[in-house]
Design a protein around this motif. Sequence first.
Motif, short mmCIF file in Angstrom:
data_model
loop_
_atom_site.label_atom_id
_atom_site.label_comp_id
_atom_site.label_asym_id
_atom_site.label_seq_id
_atom_site.Cartn_x
_atom_site.Cartn_y
_atom_site.Cartn_z
N HIS A 81 71.10 -32.83 -57.07
CA HIS A 81 70.43 -34.11 -56.91
C HIS A 81 70.11 -34.38 -55.45
O HIS A 81 69.02 -34.83 -55.10
CB HIS A 81 71.29 -35.24 -57.48
N ASN A 90 73.38 -39.50 -63.13
CA ASN A 90 72.88 -38.17 -63.44
C ASN A 90 73.97 -37.11 -63.34
O ASN A 90 74.06 -36.20 -64.17
CB ASN A 90 71.74 -37.80 -62.50
N THR A 126 65.22 -35.95 -61.63
CA THR A 126 66.56 -35.52 -62.02
C THR A 126 67.09 -36.40 -63.15
O THR A 126 67.87 -35.94 -63.99
CB THR A 126 67.52 -35.58 -60.82
N THR A 127 66.66 -37.65 -63.20
CA THR A 127 67.09 -38.54 -64.28
C THR A 127 66.60 -38.02 -65.63
O THR A 127 67.36 -37.98 -66.61
CB THR A 127 66.55 -39.96 -64.05
N CYS A 172 68.57 -34.82 -66.57
CA CYS A 172 69.95 -35.08 -66.99
C CYS A 172 70.00 -35.82 -68.32
O CYS A 172 70.87 -35.54 -69.16
CB CYS A 172 70.68 -35.88 -65.91
N ASP A 221 70.82 -43.20 -59.50
CA ASP A 221 70.92 -41.87 -60.08
C ASP A 221 72.33 -41.28 -60.05
O ASP A 221 72.51 -40.11 -60.38
CB ASP A 221 69.97 -40.91 -59.37
#
Length: 380
Positions: A188, A29, A278-279, A282, A26
């Motif tokens: 994150h 991100n 969060t991926t 983003c 991640d």
Amino acid sequence: MESVTFLLIAVILTALAFDFTNGFHDTANSMATSIATGALSPRVAVAVAGVLNLAGAFLSTEVAKTISNGIVDDAKVSPVMIFAGLVGAILWNLITWLAGLPSSSSHALFGGLIGAVWVGSGGSAVRFDAIAEKIVIPALASPVVACLVAVLATYLAYVITRRVSGRTVRKGFRAGQVGSASLVALAHGTNDAQKTMGVITLALISGGVLSHGAGPPWWVVVSAGLAISLGTYAGGWRIIRTMGRGLTDIQPPQGFAAETSATAVILSSSHLGFALSTTQVCTGSILGAGLGRRLAHVRWGVAGRIAVSWMLTLPAAAAVGGTAAWVAGRGTAGVALVASVAVAAAAGFYALSRRRPVNPDNVNELPVPGAAESTARSAA
């Protein structure tokens, strides 16, 4: 008691290994757009992201509580099931990393746990209403919301600066990206490090170390923060390439808009206890940044590959987690077999990645699978 203690240690170490993969999976991100626009050099970007992921881990524990006593009945969960679920999540993270696909580490974790608990204790141990409310609905809504916010933010960024020279705009927004990317990294750490905290807490509850409904102890918070921070610093260059160069042609105003939009969505959800991806947030904000600039700069072929990986994540990780739970449930030999297969698979994925390596020196130069085809179709 000795075997239970040994198994708990194995679960905790496996959870931290997942946290490490979450970090490098991640990194894109927060830093992909800043690296793509040149706002930050690749090595500086991952160092900044690593430090801020660690800091973010200490800001909240609401998401950790959602996982430790939200999606499954902690009274029906055993350390073996948690171990198996983590194996499913780790393997899916490595598969998608090898393919350069920004899939959700969060949903890999949820899928692995759901599959393992379902196999180990039956469907009654899985709280499907909580999954729908705090995972599925946010998963569907968050990338759309982030996309719409980024479209508006990108449009406003270009409108406000339309009479300013291009050089000044690029320079100003690149400076702004340092701050906005840092906020995404902080967010994150706040959101994703908590997921590992929740898993370790769940393991401690199932092993009788903590009482039901307990929050994560301080040492869990610290270790989870350190693991995700180290993973973030390791990079994850294959996914950074896809998000920074593959989805759209990012300019500094777009990068700033995408990062700011993502931060707002992630931090808002974290304090509400929504364990969103969060991926996905983003990626949605980057798509929105592409759409916000003349509506013609998104490579839909790459976006389609990413969307397919999103749809497969929960069921694929659940299938691996369920299989691992069935094997590990046979006893110590089963646990050892699952661990051995997982380690061998991880080594194999790493060896495959060395055939066409992506690193800080070429992350902005190599073609992204699917990008050339998408561009050609758009031109035609």
